[in-house]
Design a protein around this motif. Sequence first.
Motif, PDB file in Angstrom:
ATOM      1  N   VAL A 109      -2.910   0.499  -4.213  1.00 51.75           N
ATOM      2  CA  VAL A 109      -2.913  -1.004  -3.551  1.00 51.75           C
ATOM      3  C   VAL A 109      -2.351  -1.922  -4.556  1.00 51.75           C
ATOM      4  O   VAL A 109      -3.042  -1.780  -5.799  1.00 51.75           O
ATOM      5  N   ARG A 164       0.746  -1.079   0.066  1.00 53.40           N
ATOM      6  CA  ARG A 164       0.045  -0.171   0.051  1.00 53.40           C
ATOM      7  C   ARG A 164       0.793   1.126   0.085  1.00 53.40           C
ATOM      8  O   ARG A 164       1.632   1.525   0.854  1.00 53.40           O
ATOM      9  N   HIS A 165       0.636   2.128  -0.892  1.00 53.71           N
ATOM     10  CA  HIS A 165       1.687   3.039  -1.000  1.00 53.71           C
ATOM     11  C   HIS A 165       0.897   4.495  -1.588  1.00 53.71           C
ATOM     12  O   HIS A 165       1.672   5.585  -1.593  1.00 53.71           O
TER      13      HIS A 165
END
Length: 159
Positions: A135, A26-27
């Motif tokens: 994601v 997740r970024h």
Amino acid sequence: MDREPSDDTPALRALAAAGIEHTVTRHGRVRSLAEAAERRGVPPRAIVKTMVVRRGAGDHLFVLVPGDREISWPKLRALLGVNRMSMPDAEAAREVTGYERGTITPFGSATALPVVADERIVGRTISIGAGAHGVAATVAADDVIAHLHAQVADVTDPA
């Protein structure tokens, strides 16, 4: 009630239900493939873009494209034996998949579609979108190909 992070998108639920081993990254939103690769800790070629392609009215498919490549329309048309293909607009793609552009993945799609995977992903670990902005799931491409019964072929050119 809090949901487990592993099941918070239809794509992640579908991956888990399929028993495909994966790691979730997740970024948050990114502006480019290069930025996504950096945030995921993978080279750009390891990111696999899921493209929705329209063969005709009501006839769509997914094409899995390595991040450093783009669809070769002549190769794809020859593979599928069609003269014309196009990319649907964002709303049509959402209607078919249930996902907005930038989040499309074959996993958990609203419509089960045939899948063509570029041959360059075979045998590699890939990072594929997981149904929400920022994601992704890191998976073995061979597991993805087998689960989706993807047709593997040379359908891309260097970007």
